[in-house]
Design an enzyme around this catalytic site. Sequence first.
Site, mmCIF file in Angstrom:
data_model
loop_
_atom_site.group_PDB
_atom_site.id
_atom_site.type_symbol
_atom_site.label_atom_id
_atom_site.label_comp_id
_atom_site.label_asym_id
_atom_site.label_seq_id
_atom_site.Cartn_x
_atom_site.Cartn_y
_atom_site.Cartn_z
ATOM 1 N N ILE A 154 0.830 -1.211 0.000
ATOM 2 C CA ILE A 154 0.000 0.000 0.000
ATOM 3 C C ILE A 154 0.868 1.267 0.000
ATOM 4 C CG2 ILE A 154 -1.791 1.283 1.248
ATOM 5 C CD1 ILE A 154 -2.777 -1.502 2.293
ATOM 6 N N ASP A 173 10.943 2.628 6.762
ATOM 7 C CA ASP A 173 10.594 1.202 6.811
ATOM 8 C C ASP A 173 11.883 0.433 7.081
ATOM 9 O OD1 ASP A 173 10.026 -1.520 6.235
ATOM 10 O OD2 ASP A 173 8.411 -0.955 4.855
ATOM 11 N N ALA A 233 -4.054 2.403 8.280
ATOM 12 C CA ALA A 233 -3.443 1.100 8.628
ATOM 13 C C ALA A 233 -4.265 0.435 9.734
ATOM 14 C CB ALA A 233 -1.986 1.291 9.020
ATOM 15 N N ASP A 258 -9.023 6.147 9.104
ATOM 16 C CA ASP A 258 -9.978 5.131 8.630
ATOM 17 C C ASP A 258 -10.126 4.013 9.656
ATOM 18 O OD1 ASP A 258 -11.716 3.853 6.741
ATOM 19 O OD2 ASP A 258 -10.090 2.451 6.283
ATOM 20 N N GLU A 263 -13.142 -0.500 17.509
ATOM 21 C CA GLU A 263 -14.151 -0.348 16.445
ATOM 22 C C GLU A 263 -15.328 -1.277 16.706
ATOM 23 O OE1 GLU A 263 -11.998 -1.258 12.872
ATOM 24 O OE2 GLU A 263 -10.732 0.498 13.035
ATOM 25 N N HIS A 281 -13.552 2.305 8.729
ATOM 26 C CA HIS A 281 -12.704 1.198 8.249
ATOM 27 C C HIS A 281 -13.162 0.713 6.863
ATOM 28 C CE1 HIS A 281 -9.849 -2.077 9.908
ATOM 29 N NE2 HIS A 281 -9.716 -1.991 8.598
ATOM 30 N N GLY A 283 -11.273 1.226 4.092
ATOM 31 C CA GLY A 283 -10.106 1.232 3.200
ATOM 32 C C GLY A 283 -10.147 0.185 2.106
ATOM 33 N N ALA A 284 -10.459 -1.053 2.456
ATOM 34 C CA ALA A 284 -10.397 -2.146 1.484
ATOM 35 C C ALA A 284 -11.686 -2.288 0.691
ATOM 36 C CB ALA A 284 -10.112 -3.454 2.210
#
Length: 307
Positions: A154, A173, A233, A258, A263, A281, A283-284
């Site tokens: 991503i 990273d 994330a 997000d 949750e 949530h 995102g996907a």
Amino acid sequence: NVLVTSRMFGKLNPEPIKLLFDKGFDILDNPFHGKTHSENELLGLVQKADAAICGDDYFSKRVIKKAKNLKILSKYGVGVDRINIEAATKQGIVIANAPGSNKHAVADLAFTLMLSVARKLREAENVVQNGGWRVVIGRELYNKTLGIIGFGEIGREVAKRAKGFNVKIVVYDPYVEATVVKDMGVELVGIDKLLSQSDFVSLHLPSLPATKKFIDKHKLSLMKETAYLINTARGDIVDEEALLDALLDKKISGAALDTLAIEPPINNNLNELNNVIVTPHIGAHTYEANYIMGMMAAQNVVDVLEG
Ligand code: NAD
């Protein structure tokens, strides 16, 4: 017997379900019930399952212990942080996910949120909804610096989109390969440098024991007062109390989230701020990503059950 606990598996497109039926598998539970299962529900459901396709349900140690026949836990998505990996591995259960399946969906949302929070879309929309009409001043992405934390599937898609906006990209990273960084033409920096230089900080690292509250009070204090935090994330990567304080004290300009630590949220004050955007949530969740996640999750089950 394939237990489906994901809320979305097969919902928008029946092909993933057809793939399982064509292989002669039975599906346990109704995939369209539309809610996350409680631990007690799962305790009952897993007992007869040879495989499970899971979404955002918690596969705790207790649940896994009851899953005596389970051979594979197939995640309908990427993050496996709600699965007790240690317990599953001890029991010889394969954990599979769908790498890259939703990278375009999430990268699009990260950009949507970046632009929305920078142009104060929430405030502007509120003006019109309340019958008003006035100027709301925002900021541009052009010539700004974007800090990407976590440069996997991503994070890299976000970087590709950012290039079209003429944005300087810095990346943190610890595990990314040097060739990836070189090929993508981004700059790998230390976390402190990323936070202090970036106008937008976008989170794309996994939730792991080591990354819980990764964005804490100290890290927030390194960010520019004009900067925005974008989290597509996992909510628990951010110390939400510290974020709320940073926003109230105007240590940063805004945030778009997000995902939240809990949750659906319980007494979360972040959403009350005008310079914060919270989405549930999503995102996907595009038609395209749901199809790919479904097919990959089903194929992973087939691969393991067929040996
Ligand atoms: P990925 O595995 O391809 O990339 C994760 C990257 O994070 C890797 O490059 C890894 O090296 C890096 N990383 C690991 N530990 C790190 C650390 N301590 N600091 C910085 N980087 C670190 O995964 P992806 O497909 O890019 O997804 C990233 C995360 O996004 C997932 O783990 C998931 O939690 C989240 N996600 C959210 C949604 C949503 O609906 N909002 C959808 C998909 C994925």
